[in-house]
Motif scaffolding. Structure first.
Motif, PDB file in Angstrom:
ATOM      1  N   ASN A   1     -12.934  59.603  24.680  1.00  0.00           N
ATOM      2  CA  ASN A   1     -11.579  59.526  24.118  1.00  0.00           C
ATOM      3  C   ASN A   1     -11.485  60.268  22.777  1.00  0.00           C
ATOM      4  N   GLY A   2     -12.155  61.419  22.720  1.00  0.00           N
ATOM      5  CA  GLY A   2     -12.053  62.274  21.546  1.00  0.00           C
ATOM      6  C   GLY A   2     -12.939  61.893  20.384  1.00  0.00           C
ATOM      7  N   LYS A   3     -13.844  60.912  20.569  1.00  0.00           N
ATOM      8  CA  LYS A   3     -14.726  60.484  19.489  1.00  0.00           C
ATOM      9  C   LYS A   3     -16.177  60.548  19.966  1.00  0.00           C
ATOM     10  N   PRO A   4     -17.127  60.725  19.043  1.00  0.00           N
ATOM     11  CA  PRO A   4     -18.539  60.763  19.444  1.00  0.00           C
ATOM     12  C   PRO A   4     -18.913  59.523  20.247  1.00  0.00           C
ATOM     13  N   VAL A   5     -19.642  59.738  21.316  1.00  0.00           N
ATOM     14  CA  VAL A   5     -19.974  58.644  22.221  1.00  0.00           C
ATOM     15  C   VAL A   5     -21.239  57.943  21.748  1.00  0.00           C
ATOM     16  N   THR A   6     -21.315  56.639  21.954  1.00  0.00           N
ATOM     17  CA  THR A   6     -22.499  55.846  21.613  1.00  0.00           C
ATOM     18  C   THR A   6     -23.129  55.279  22.883  1.00  0.00           C
ATOM     19  N   LEU A   7     -24.357  54.800  22.745  1.00  0.00           N
ATOM     20  CA  LEU A   7     -25.020  54.172  23.886  1.00  0.00           C
ATOM     21  C   LEU A   7     -24.245  52.944  24.355  1.00  0.00           C
ATOM     22  N   HIS A   8     -23.689  52.204  23.425  1.00  0.00           N
ATOM     23  CA  HIS A   8     -22.899  51.017  23.791  1.00  0.00           C
ATOM     24  C   HIS A   8     -21.692  51.416  24.635  1.00  0.00           C
ATOM     25  N   ASP A   9     -21.071  52.563  24.292  1.00  0.00           N
ATOM     26  CA  ASP A   9     -19.905  53.030  25.054  1.00  0.00           C
ATOM     27  C   ASP A   9     -20.258  53.269  26.516  1.00  0.00           C
ATOM     28  N   LEU A  10     -21.507  53.687  26.755  1.00  0.00           N
ATOM     29  CA  LEU A  10     -21.913  54.089  28.104  1.00  0.00           C
ATOM     30  C   LEU A  10     -22.545  52.956  28.908  1.00  0.00           C
ATOM     31  N   GLU A  11     -22.651  51.789  28.309  1.00  0.00           N
ATOM     32  CA  GLU A  11     -23.352  50.689  28.976  1.00  0.00           C
ATOM     33  C   GLU A  11     -22.723  50.317  30.308  1.00  0.00           C
TER      34      GLU A  11
END
Length: 260
Positions: free
Chosen positions: A5-15
């Motif tokens: 969504n236009g912001k740097p992705v984190t590992l938590h985002d991909l869980e």
């Protein structure tokens, strides 16, 4: 590089994406800021979002996220857009109605050599959707490779040939006509672009296993490989340099990309 969504992705985002594996995607080949069939890719994302999540995907917002990741990138790269809901509950997938947009880049590849494929009786679940549930295709691809082939081609229970593991399949008959198998398949953007060409002559018709030895050539298509020769299907051999394949490659290369 990847953004959610236009912001740097984190590992938590991909869980949830990793653990639940529910969503859909499209893959593009970007060449110096242009993409062949960009509109078709956006059409696919919107259509599949209705099927997978039951909601309308914001086309312009999605395009803005793609542009943000692609900004300043030159050369040939692969660009993938994955749509998933991070809040999905495995017990209540019907509640997942907030699709997020993951955009990531990967190095672009060159044209691989002709491939040999083994046929398997198999129908992809919801074949018209490019969903992220790839286990069945990869399992069968693995089986094909363990049998000495490069990839798999799927065949319906009634004997109709459909598609490859992650690509569309086409044939050339003895008269030089391109035949696209009439069966449940993913409507690939490369296939759709080729079908829009005035030449060579093309039709969509059932192709059965018994018809394969009568074909003059076979080929695979997707955005990564363009038009790739198929050198063999099971024990049937095909010339990798059939002139119709050269016509298709040249015509496809001449299709202008759409500027992001």
């Amino acid at each position: 590089m990847a953004e959610l969504n236009g912001k740097p992705v984190t590992l938590h985002d991909l869980e949830s994406l990793a653990l639940t594996n529910y969503g859909h995607f499209t893959s593009m080949r970007m060449e110096d800021g242009t993409v062949r069939g960009l509109s078709l890719h956006l059409d696919r994302l919107q259509r599949d979002c209705r099927i997978v999540f039951g909601v309308e995907l914001d086309r312009e917002r999605t395009l803005s996220y793609i542009r943000q990741v692609a900004h300043g990138v030159t050369g040939v790269v692969g660009l993938r857009v994955t749509v998933f809901d991070p809040g999905i509950d495995m017990g209540r997938p019907s509640d997942a109605k907030d699709p997020h947009i993951l955009v990531n880049l990967r190095p672009g590849g060159g044209m691989p050599p002709p491939l040999a494929a083994k046929t398997f009786t198999f129908t992809r679940d919801t074949a018209q959707v490019k969903h992220i549930g790839l286990y069945p295709q990869l399992r069968i691809r693995r089986d094909a490779q363990l049998a000495g082939f490069d990839d798999a081609v799927f065949v319906e229970p009634d004997g109709r040939v459909s598609e490859g593991g992650t690509w569309n399949l086409g044939f050339v008959d003895r008269d030089g006509t391109v035949i696209w198998p009439e069966a449940p398949v993913l409507p690939g953007t490369t296939m759709l672009l080729l079908q829009s060409l005035d030449a060579p002559k093309q039709i969509t018709a059932p192709v059965r296993l018994a018809d394969i030895p009568n074909m003059a050539a076979a080929f695979a298509t997707n955005v990564t490989i363009g038009v790739r020769s198929v050198s063999a299907l099971d024990d049937v051999r095909f010339p990798p340099d059939h002139p119709v394949l050269a016509v298709l490659r040249s015509a496809y290369a001449g299709i202008p990309g759409e500027r992001l």
